[in-house]
Design an enzyme around this catalytic site. Structure first.
Site, mmCIF file in Angstrom:
data_model
loop_
_atom_site.group_PDB
_atom_site.id
_atom_site.type_symbol
_atom_site.label_atom_id
_atom_site.label_comp_id
_atom_site.label_asym_id
_atom_site.label_seq_id
_atom_site.Cartn_x
_atom_site.Cartn_y
_atom_site.Cartn_z
ATOM 1 N N GLU A 117 0.787 -1.126 -0.104
ATOM 2 C CA GLU A 117 0.047 -0.136 0.027
ATOM 3 C C GLU A 117 0.810 1.292 0.083
ATOM 4 O O GLU A 117 0.550 2.260 -0.592
ATOM 5 C CB GLU A 117 -0.873 0.042 1.225
ATOM 6 C CG GLU A 117 -2.017 -1.031 1.242
ATOM 7 C CD GLU A 117 -2.825 -0.968 2.273
ATOM 8 O OE1 GLU A 117 -3.128 -0.138 2.893
ATOM 9 O OE2 GLU A 117 -2.902 -2.401 2.925
ATOM 10 N N GLU A 137 -3.194 -10.066 3.821
ATOM 11 C CA GLU A 137 -4.076 -10.098 4.843
ATOM 12 C C GLU A 137 -5.336 -11.139 5.124
ATOM 13 O O GLU A 137 -5.382 -11.378 6.759
ATOM 14 C CB GLU A 137 -4.766 -8.427 4.915
ATOM 15 C CG GLU A 137 -3.751 -7.495 5.225
ATOM 16 C CD GLU A 137 -3.180 -7.046 4.017
ATOM 17 O OE1 GLU A 137 -2.474 -5.842 4.005
ATOM 18 O OE2 GLU A 137 -2.952 -7.738 3.079
#
Length: 259
Positions: A117, A137
């Site tokens: 990110e 994740e």
């Protein structure tokens, strides 16, 4: 190169090129709250320096750019502290996006989760051929959030779905084909390529480069007609800086000299 350091960041300066390095964050450059806060502050500080032309963001060593957020910290979170934690990481991502000068991500080794990110918020991403990218994740019980939202527009809905739903990693060759990174080079050429690119950007008119980055960020949230109309005014404003006249005269002089 002049350098200054804090526990989790090392900042180096070579002319107009600033290097921000994540340090002391385990072998894979894992980020917890203290490192996130230091990196965010480093990027906020960049905005105060008119003589900074380019920022290079990197992790210590070559094992990872950023290997993700600290699971040892996250495992103890509850609903409310989890929101505080992830909002803090979102703040770092926004500080990079809103940095007034171009940010180049030096991508060596693993770039995972929150690290990816962060990388997507950089303006240019240069990877070495052994780099690996992923959003794991879901494998630890959480969704990929915050600036994962950039991914569908960046690499397409299908590729984004693959990374976000499977949690699998992709190699550098796949990443460049998907548009996740801009360029892949041999590991021993990574630093020289980034230095070359940073030097090139630093040599452009600083007002024009900062203006172009602002426009790119604005276009992300605008319709095409609105972006076109807005950019017309920005084109005119560029001529108030004197940079177009200077650089265009230099271009014409070089062309005349070759002719």
């Amino acid at each position: 190169m002049n350098t200054t350091g804090r526990p989790f960041t090392q900042v180096g300066r070579d002319g107009g090129v600033l290097t921000i390095e994540l340090t002391n964050s385990k072998p894979l450059n894992i980020v917890g709250t203290p490192a996130i806060e230091e990196l965010t502050q480093a990027f906020h500080t960049v905005g105060h320096g008119d003589d900074v032309r380019v920022v290079v963001l990197r992790g210590a060593g070559d094992a990872a750019f950023i290997g993700g957020a600290d699971i040892h910290e996250m495992v103890a979170l509850d609903r409310f502290s989890a929101e505080v934690f992830i909002r803090r990481l979102a703040g770092l991502c926004e500080a990079i996006r809103q940095c007034p000068v171009p940010v180049i991500a030096r991508l060596a080794g693993y770039c995972l989760g929150g690290g990816l990110e962060v990388a997507m918020c950089c303006d240019l991403r240069i990877a070495e051929s052994g780099a690996k990218f992923g959003m794991p994740e879901v494998a630890v019980g959480i969704p990929s959030v915050i600036h994962s939202a950039l991914m569908p527009a960046l690499i397409g809905a299908s590729h984004a779905a693959w990374l976000l739903l499977t949690g699998e990693t992709i190699d550098a060759g796949t990443a460049v084909t998907w548009g996740l990174v801009h360029q892949v080079v041999a590991p021993d050429a990574l630093d020289s390529r980034i230095a070359e690119l940073a030097g090139k950007l630093a040599g452009f008119g600083p007002h024009a480069v900062r203006q172009q980055k602002r426009l790119l960020n604005k276009w992300f949230d605008m319709t095409v007609p609105a972006a076109i109309e807005d950019s017309i005014e920005q084109f005119g404003l560029a001529f108030l800086t004197g940079e177009p006249q200077e650089h265009m005269r230099a271009f014409l002089a070089r062309k005349k000299g070759r002719g």
